[in-house]
Scaffold this active site. Structure first.
Site, short mmCIF file in Angstrom:
data_model
loop_
_atom_site.label_atom_id
_atom_site.label_comp_id
_atom_site.label_asym_id
_atom_site.label_seq_id
_atom_site.Cartn_x
_atom_site.Cartn_y
_atom_site.Cartn_z
N ARG A 1 4.50 2.72 20.70
CA ARG A 1 4.64 1.62 21.67
C ARG A 1 4.56 2.15 23.10
NH1 ARG A 1 3.77 0.15 17.62
NH2 ARG A 1 4.79 -1.32 16.24
N SER B 1 9.07 -8.68 18.67
CA SER B 1 10.10 -7.65 18.49
C SER B 1 10.60 -7.18 19.85
CB SER B 1 9.54 -6.46 17.71
OG SER B 1 9.13 -6.87 16.43
N GLU C 1 11.32 -3.20 24.03
CA GLU C 1 9.86 -3.14 24.08
C GLU C 1 9.31 -3.83 25.33
OE1 GLU C 1 7.22 -4.03 20.91
OE2 GLU C 1 8.49 -3.13 19.38
#
Length: 342
Positions: free
Chosen positions: A168, A242, A338
């Site tokens: 990520r 998420s 995130e």
């Protein structure tokens, strides 16, 4: 020819972020072509302004009004390139909707992106976050991309190594790459396609349907069904997918945690480290389905924080901090968000 984009002032960003949070931009420009972007930043005063580049706003938490120039990437276009002996190359403009682009590649008979179906956002955002799902990440199907460097107003091509992909993560989230503006992305899709079914839930979903040799389209359909079952539609309830990364710990840390929590969900990584399931950790701390003010944790998936109506960025931030504190107190693991906080 390109038209000079119209600079707007004091614009609401509520419809430009999937959390549906109200915040206002001091200055706003919608960009519909690379030439238009270059024209917009050719003015030294404008190029020097603080900037926020957005696409679909699906990885964004607005915690305040944005005292900057918001560049909203809306450039469109996609094409199939010759590629090489093993891969077909497919290029898409940064403003293309990601899921629609995946569906388009499948309609062209090209497999490779199907595991990333239904991820919200735009093509330009995919490499920034190195988006991933069901055993596939952007870097696995990436060829190169084009960026505009505002310092020079020149276009630069970057290959996979230059993008410094991580979990990520990419150079575009680091201090030396944050200023770069992605204008298009090229993917390398395999000519000899094989389904990627390493993710148990996906393989199970296809098995249930009696599909033993799935097509790329069937894999995509299974991914879409699984995601719809677990994740809320941002058009219905505000969210950014998420919210936390799955934490990565050493093998020793994982062994110590397993001694105390035998049911701990963990996945061994190629380098010997262990990736823990953030959703499981949050669920075990009792947060699934709980609310804090107008922000809450989605009842079907503890990884997803939601705007139950009228939540501010500060509300979501407060909820995230409370979850982080509980998980750290119980497991000694710090969860990392995130989304980008603005």
């Amino acid at each position: 020819m390109h038209s000079e984009p119209v600079l707007q002032h004091d614009i609401s960003l509520r419809s430009f972020n999937t959390f549906g949070i109200e915040a206002r931009a001091r200055d706003y420009l919608r960009i519909t072509s690379t030439a238009q972007l270059q024209a917009a930043l050719a003015d030294p005063a404008r190029a020097a302004m603080p900037r926020l580049v957005i696409g679909g706003g699906s990885n964004l938490l607005l915690t305040r009004d944005v005292d900057a120039l918001v560049l909203h990437m809306g450039n469109l276009g996609k094409e199939i390139l010759p590629g090489d002996a093993t891969h077909v190359h497919v290029r898409a403009a940064a403003g293309e909707n990601w899921h629609e682009f995946v569906q388009w590649t499948l309609a062209q008979g090209l497999g490779g992106l199907e595991n990333l179906a239904l991820i919200p956002g735009t093509v330009g955002a995919a490499p920034i976050q190195n988006i991933g799902a069901y055993g596939l990440e952007t870097k696995d199907v990436f060829h190169n991309l084009t960026v505009l460097d505002p310092a020079t107003n020149m276009l630069v091509t970057m290959d996979r190594a230059a993008c410094r992909f991580g979990y990520r993560d990419s150079i575009f989230k680091q201090p030396d790459g944050r200023h770069l503006i992605i204008t298009d992305v090229t993917f390398a899709l395999p000519r000899a396609w094989q389904p990627n079914l390493q993710y148990g839930e996906l393989a199970g979903a296809l098995q249930e349907q009696g599909i033993t040799a799935p097509t790329a389209r069937q894999v995509a359909d299974a991914v879409i069904a699984v995601r719809r079952r677990k994740l809320p539609d941002p058009a219905v309830i505000g969210n950014a997918g998420s919210f936390f990364k799955n934490p990565v710990v050493t093998a020793e840390q994982c062994a110590a945690l397993l001694a105390r929590f035998p049911a701990l969900v963990h996945h061994r990584q190629a380098d010997g480290s262990e990736k823990l399931a953030a959703g499981w950790l949050i669920d075990q701390c009792g947060w699934k389905g709980r609310t804090l003010g107008a922000a809450g944790v989605y009842p079907k998936q503890a990884l997803v924080l939601v705007n139950n109506g009228g939540a501010t960025g500060a509300d979501v931030q407060r909820l995230a901090a409370a979850i982080q504190a509980d998980v750290e107190a119980r497991y000694g693991v710090r969860l990392e968000p995130e989304p980008v906080f603005v």
